[in-house]
Design an enzyme around this catalytic site. Sequence first.
Site, PDB file in Angstrom:
ATOM      1  N   CYS A 135     -41.468  55.797 -12.762  1.00 15.57           N
ATOM      2  CA  CYS A 135     -41.322  54.813 -13.916  1.00 15.57           C
ATOM      3  C   CYS A 135     -40.858  55.836 -14.823  1.00 15.57           C
ATOM      4  CB  CYS A 135     -42.402  54.866 -14.098  1.00 15.57           C
ATOM      5  SG  CYS A 135     -44.125  54.101 -13.008  1.00 15.57           S
ATOM      6  N   ASP A 136     -40.515  57.270 -14.736  1.00 12.23           N
ATOM      7  CA  ASP A 136     -40.778  58.314 -16.226  1.00 12.23           C
ATOM      8  C   ASP A 136     -39.218  59.182 -15.768  1.00 12.23           C
ATOM      9  OD1 ASP A 136     -42.848  56.747 -17.338  1.00 12.23           O
ATOM     10  OD2 ASP A 136     -44.783  57.977 -16.487  1.00 12.23           O
ATOM     11  N   CYS A 191     -46.145  58.666 -12.664  1.00 12.28           N
ATOM     12  CA  CYS A 191     -45.210  58.325 -11.991  1.00 12.28           C
ATOM     13  C   CYS A 191     -43.757  58.607 -12.217  1.00 12.28           C
ATOM     14  CB  CYS A 191     -45.374  56.835 -12.010  1.00 12.28           C
ATOM     15  SG  CYS A 191     -44.430  55.431 -11.642  1.00 12.28           S
TER      16      CYS A 191
END
Length: 312
Positions: free
Chosen positions: A139-140, A136
């Site tokens: 997300c990261d 992701c």
Amino acid sequence: MAEENVKVLIIGSGPAGYTAGIYASRANLNPVIFEGNQPGGQLTQTTEIENFPGYPEGIQGPEMMEQLRQQALRFGAEIRSKTIAEVDFSKRPFRCVDESGDVVYADTVIVSTGASAKYLGLSDEEKYRGLGVSACATCDGFFYRKKNVAVVGGGDTACEEALYLSTLAKKVYLIVRKDYLRASEVMQRRVREKENIEILFNCNTLGLFGEDGVEGAKLVEFKGTDKEQVFDIEIDGFFLAIGHKPNTDIFKGQLEMDAEGYIKTAAPTTRTNVEGVFAAGDCADPIYRQAVSAAGTGCRAALDAERFLMNN
Ligand code: NDP
């Protein structure tokens, strides 16, 4: 151990689950939605959604899912931040047990458990999970500002992830196993126009290396041919974008599925092989997998459940 009876139990909370919740609650069926461990589903991990009708300027994935959630709540759907761990579809009402052991007896069930990102199956993916391996970018990606990263895959997701990362990272490698991208034309063009994205065609990943986290990946180009060569790239982040696997393990042996685990439905309805159990969204869709098509089947599942309850 608590026990309760519900008319409509909705398992999963992406666009399919929430839309089923909107329709079922407007039909006075008092649906209960179990959101699972990723409330809002995959779209909460994406950035901008440009192709959902009704948003001419696009909308952020998490924001759209929150709006769908609020819309379901507005008409009285009950939403629980819990997961259904076990189901028994052998007789009605269907016995479903949540993660804490509480039992829900449901007259109808709508399965909308979605799909999860696939991994390559390398032991290094496990070794470096959370230490440079991710599925992701939204997300990261933040952790890789001004660093080098790689994205694996040649579809729309891979291109989207690569484009997003290119705004943060110094350099993005796109590792594609074929000699072409499968992504839509518009995404391919955007990727090609980005100076800091380098597409590595005909490449597969053999492994990752690094002391305390990912420092590089070992790749093979033209595997199995006389042009085969192995080489390393220096990266700090390794992002998977190679498709998804339906989240249907708890229904195995009870609902008919295809070889990949997608639930089979009697098109154009959302009926499964078990009367009173319906499936909507990505868990039953190996082909389209779009937010709008998931929402559409969520609507159909609620209408199918309503009709089933009327006739039974
Ligand atoms: P896809 O199945 O479309 O693409 C998967 C990619 O991963 C392919 O390039 C595939 O290679 C590659 N791949 C699969 N397994 C491996 C492996 N073991 N090793 C290396 N590469 C591998 O998945 P997506 O998630 O990209 O897209 C799913 C659907 O969602 C599509 O219909 C897509 O159009 C849609 N989508 C639309 C978006 C948008 O419109 N904005 C955004 C994101 C997704 P190969 O081609 O060789 O099989």
